[in-house]
Design a protein around this motif. Structure first.
Motif, mmCIF file in Angstrom:
data_model
loop_
_atom_site.group_PDB
_atom_site.id
_atom_site.type_symbol
_atom_site.label_atom_id
_atom_site.label_comp_id
_atom_site.label_asym_id
_atom_site.label_seq_id
_atom_site.Cartn_x
_atom_site.Cartn_y
_atom_site.Cartn_z
ATOM 1 N N MET A 57 2.132 -5.270 30.649
ATOM 2 C CA MET A 57 3.320 -4.572 29.086
ATOM 3 C C MET A 57 3.307 -6.093 27.549
ATOM 4 N N PRO A 58 2.594 -6.994 28.428
ATOM 5 C CA PRO A 58 2.232 -7.681 27.394
ATOM 6 C C PRO A 58 0.783 -6.900 26.009
ATOM 7 N N LEU A 59 0.013 -6.399 26.372
ATOM 8 C CA LEU A 59 -0.887 -5.798 26.365
ATOM 9 C C LEU A 59 -0.595 -4.318 25.411
ATOM 10 N N TRP A 60 0.475 -4.428 26.335
ATOM 11 C CA TRP A 60 1.271 -2.652 25.895
ATOM 12 C C TRP A 60 1.972 -3.024 24.407
ATOM 13 N N MET A 61 2.560 -4.260 24.184
ATOM 14 C CA MET A 61 2.633 -4.799 22.909
ATOM 15 C C MET A 61 2.735 -5.150 22.201
ATOM 16 N N VAL A 62 0.648 -5.575 22.095
ATOM 17 C CA VAL A 62 0.149 -5.443 21.472
ATOM 18 C C VAL A 62 0.025 -4.009 20.636
ATOM 19 N N VAL A 63 -0.533 -3.790 21.408
ATOM 20 C CA VAL A 63 -0.960 -2.306 20.993
ATOM 21 C C VAL A 63 -0.287 -1.144 20.159
ATOM 22 N N THR A 64 0.620 -1.173 20.899
ATOM 23 C CA THR A 64 1.918 -0.238 20.459
ATOM 24 C C THR A 64 2.012 -1.222 19.057
ATOM 25 N N PHE A 65 2.486 -1.433 19.283
ATOM 26 C CA PHE A 65 3.490 -2.412 17.542
ATOM 27 C C PHE A 65 2.339 -2.547 16.426
ATOM 28 N N VAL A 66 1.060 -3.220 16.990
ATOM 29 C CA VAL A 66 -0.110 -2.409 15.395
ATOM 30 C C VAL A 66 -0.399 -1.132 15.749
ATOM 31 N N GLY A 67 0.019 -0.585 16.605
ATOM 32 C CA GLY A 67 -0.640 0.825 16.161
ATOM 33 C C GLY A 67 1.303 1.218 14.900
ATOM 34 N N LEU A 68 1.841 0.768 15.343
ATOM 35 C CA LEU A 68 2.926 1.645 14.703
ATOM 36 C C LEU A 68 2.681 1.019 13.597
ATOM 37 N N THR A 69 2.106 -0.210 13.367
ATOM 38 C CA THR A 69 2.131 -0.640 11.551
ATOM 39 C C THR A 69 1.130 0.134 11.071
ATOM 40 N N PHE A 70 -0.373 0.325 11.987
ATOM 41 C CA PHE A 70 -1.299 0.686 10.740
ATOM 42 C C PHE A 70 -1.116 2.278 10.609
ATOM 43 N N GLY A 71 -0.681 2.447 11.898
ATOM 44 C CA GLY A 71 -1.263 4.142 12.681
ATOM 45 C C GLY A 71 -0.108 5.605 11.828
ATOM 46 N N LYS A 72 -0.381 6.440 11.858
ATOM 47 C CA LYS A 72 0.660 6.997 11.454
ATOM 48 C C LYS A 72 2.084 7.894 12.302
ATOM 49 N N MET A 128 0.827 -1.221 -0.291
ATOM 50 C CA MET A 128 0.112 0.122 -0.181
ATOM 51 C C MET A 128 0.514 1.050 0.573
ATOM 52 N N THR A 129 0.574 2.047 -1.190
ATOM 53 C CA THR A 129 1.304 3.475 -1.347
ATOM 54 C C THR A 129 0.466 4.485 -0.699
ATOM 55 N N TYR A 130 1.143 5.580 -0.582
ATOM 56 C CA TYR A 130 0.580 6.617 -0.483
ATOM 57 C C TYR A 130 1.491 7.778 -0.481
ATOM 58 N N THR A 131 0.843 9.260 -0.040
ATOM 59 C CA THR A 131 1.158 10.056 0.284
ATOM 60 C C THR A 131 1.246 11.142 1.691
ATOM 61 N N GLU A 132 2.215 11.146 2.209
ATOM 62 C CA GLU A 132 1.379 12.158 3.092
ATOM 63 C C GLU A 132 3.386 13.899 4.085
ATOM 64 N N PRO A 133 3.267 14.186 4.486
ATOM 65 C CA PRO A 133 4.582 14.545 4.911
ATOM 66 C C PRO A 133 5.666 14.165 5.028
ATOM 67 N N GLY A 134 7.168 14.375 4.606
ATOM 68 C CA GLY A 134 7.889 14.086 4.973
ATOM 69 C C GLY A 134 8.596 14.412 6.298
ATOM 70 N N GLU A 178 5.706 16.274 0.095
ATOM 71 C CA GLU A 178 4.752 15.262 0.402
ATOM 72 C C GLU A 178 6.202 14.206 -0.354
ATOM 73 N N THR A 179 6.184 13.264 0.311
ATOM 74 C CA THR A 179 6.858 11.577 0.303
ATOM 75 C C THR A 179 6.394 10.381 0.146
ATOM 76 N N PRO A 180 6.526 9.883 -1.366
ATOM 77 C CA PRO A 180 5.546 8.141 -1.034
ATOM 78 C C PRO A 180 6.781 7.493 -0.686
ATOM 79 N N VAL A 181 5.426 7.117 0.698
ATOM 80 C CA VAL A 181 5.785 5.940 1.641
ATOM 81 C C VAL A 181 5.015 4.779 1.533
ATOM 82 N N ARG A 182 5.312 3.696 2.233
ATOM 83 C CA ARG A 182 5.063 2.455 2.038
ATOM 84 C C ARG A 182 4.828 2.280 3.494
#
Length: 234
Positions: free
Chosen positions: A214-229, A1-7, A17-21
């Motif tokens: 902390m196990p919950l923190w890891m799940v929430v945080t790293f999923v958030g890093l994957t699909f967040g901004k 999935m490729t889209y643009t956002e502030p670099g 605008e920088t294309p990111v993946r």
């Protein structure tokens, strides 16, 4: 999935605008949290006892430990340790170069490696109960007093090392709320999940409380890093 956002510029949102993946490597961290949480909490050696888990860890209860529960916790735990190390290496390679001025970013990878080292011992002691416990492959290697040593080590063995992940969580909170290189909502979730065990440390002096959140923190945080901004994963 490729889209643009502030670099990003110097680890912060910049102009242009920088294309990111989308980055999927943080899902390894989510897997480490999920597998580690299950191996620590659900596969505690006391879970397989006939009378269920209890705080009464007397010598007469040693032979009630279910060796298959111990083995499952050992295997799942070692897999979680491997994923923690991969997560730490990926963080060092992919995140730290993007925010070279951030001390907090460097703390995250170091803290995850620290947790992995301690958890190797904690889950290893589960494996020892799987070998030496009643019905294990080498159940005649120790008498009941000898097994009791491993029984006691399993009390907090796979719980205390989650303190390293707690330190990593605090560093990510700083990156989110002070440096703004991580989504702010991740930072606020982290504040809550860090504050709970820290409050318990102060009030009750229970060293293994980080394993509860902390196990919950890891799940929430790293999923958030994957699909967040977050800047660091764009």
């Amino acid at each position: 999935m490729t889209y643009t956002e502030p670099g990003p510029v110097d680890g912060r949102t910049g102009v242009g605008e920088t294309p990111v993946r989308r980055s999927y490597w943080p899902l390894v961290g989510a897997g480490a949290g999920l597998l580690g949480g299950a191996s620590t909490l659900l596969l505690d050696v006391r879970m397989g006892m006939p009378d269920g888990p209890t705080d009464m860890m007397t010598v007469d209860r040693v032979n009630d430990v279910e060796v298959m529960v111990s083995r499952a916790g050992f295997l799942g735990g070692f897999a979680a340790v491997a994923l923690l190390l991969v997560t730490a290496a990926a963080w060092r390679r992919r995140v730290e170069p993007r925010v070279p001025g951030s001390t907090a970013a460097g703390v995250v990878s170091l803290a995850l490696v620290s947790a992995a080292g301690g958890l190797t011992l904690g889950y290893g002691w589960k494996g020892a109960m799987g070998i030496y416990g009643e019905g294990g492959a080498e159940s005649d290697a120790f008498d009941v007093e000898g097994r009791y040593i491993y029984f006691m080590l399993n009390d907090f063995g796979a719980y205390i090392p989650w303190f390293g992940v707690l330190v990593a969580a605090g560093a990510v909170c700083w990156m989110a709320l002070r440096e703004r290189t991580v989504d702010r909502w991740i930072g606020w979730v982290g504040v809550v999940l860090v504050a709970l065990p820290v409050g318990g440390f102060v009030v009750m002096s229970v060293p293994g409380l980080a394993a509860i959140t902390m196990p919950l923190w890891m799940v929430v945080t790293f999923v958030g890093l994957t699909f967040g901004k977050s800047t660091i994963t764009r």
